[in-house]
Write an enzyme that holds these catalytic residues in place. Structure first.
Site: not given
Length: 201
Positions: A13, A72
């Site tokens: 989040e 990533d």
């Protein structure tokens, strides 16, 4: 009509907050894997940040047939031949606390002088469309490995990543400052430009 939903393949989040701050006004409804209650096993077996970001985005796109983004990211320490690199999250074991990882890296650099402690955070974002098209963008931030953990605002390796021009670690910056200069922030802003060009805005 164009699908206005964008799935970001993360359950983090904190990351979603940053993503919505930067991509929020593009007109997409940006949702996370948590929002969709999606729990799909993703095998990140790429050898580069780009390969792993594409693997994540493609896996979720194939499961949903929607536009999906994934990132990533990792830390490259020059003194350690760019380790931990793509293995940053799994370095010393996936469930090892970052305080342990951070102290281990500082221990490995105990003989290294300031100029030998150079490092960077790298982030690659992949956006995969249902037609198979892939767009990737990359952002980096240069710094040094500090001599102790400092700051409460970051996570991961932030407390040991020292920014000489700010005189502090990333974990000592405010969230707004971090978004402005972070590797993910830079990659997201580049992605935003690419999507605007694609849509002819």
């Amino acid at each position: 009509m164009e699908n206005r939903r964008l799935i970001f393949a993360t359950g983090n989040e904190g990351k979603m907050k940053e993503i919505r701050m930067i991509l929020g006004d593009l007109g997409y409804d940006i949702v996370s894997l948590n929002d969709l209650h999606l729990d799909i096993e993703i095998e990140e077996n790429g050898t580069t940040f780009e390969e792993n970001a594409i693997i994540k985005a493609k896996t979720i796109m194939e499961a949903t047939n929607e536009m999906v983004m994934a990132d990533d990211s990792g830390l490259e320490v020059d003194y350690l031949d760019k380790a931990p690199g793509v293995y940053s999250a799994r370095y010393m074991g996936e469930n090892t606390p970052y305080t342990v990882k951070n102290h281990h890296i500082m221990h490995l650099l105990r003989e290294a002088k300031d100029e030998q402690r150079t490092a960077r955070f790298v982030s690659v974002i992949a956006c995969v469309f249902p037609n198979g098209e892939v767009i990737t963008t990359e952002g980096t931030i240069e710094g040094r490995i500090g001599y102790e953990e400092k700051g409460e605002n970051g996570f991961g390796y932030d407390p040991i990543f020292y920014l000489p021009e700010f005189g502090c670690t990333i974990a000592q910056l405010t969230l707004e400052q971090k978004n402005e200069i972070s590797h993910r922030g830079k990659a997201l802003r580049k992605m935003r430009e690419r999507l605007e060009e694609k849509r002819g805005l």
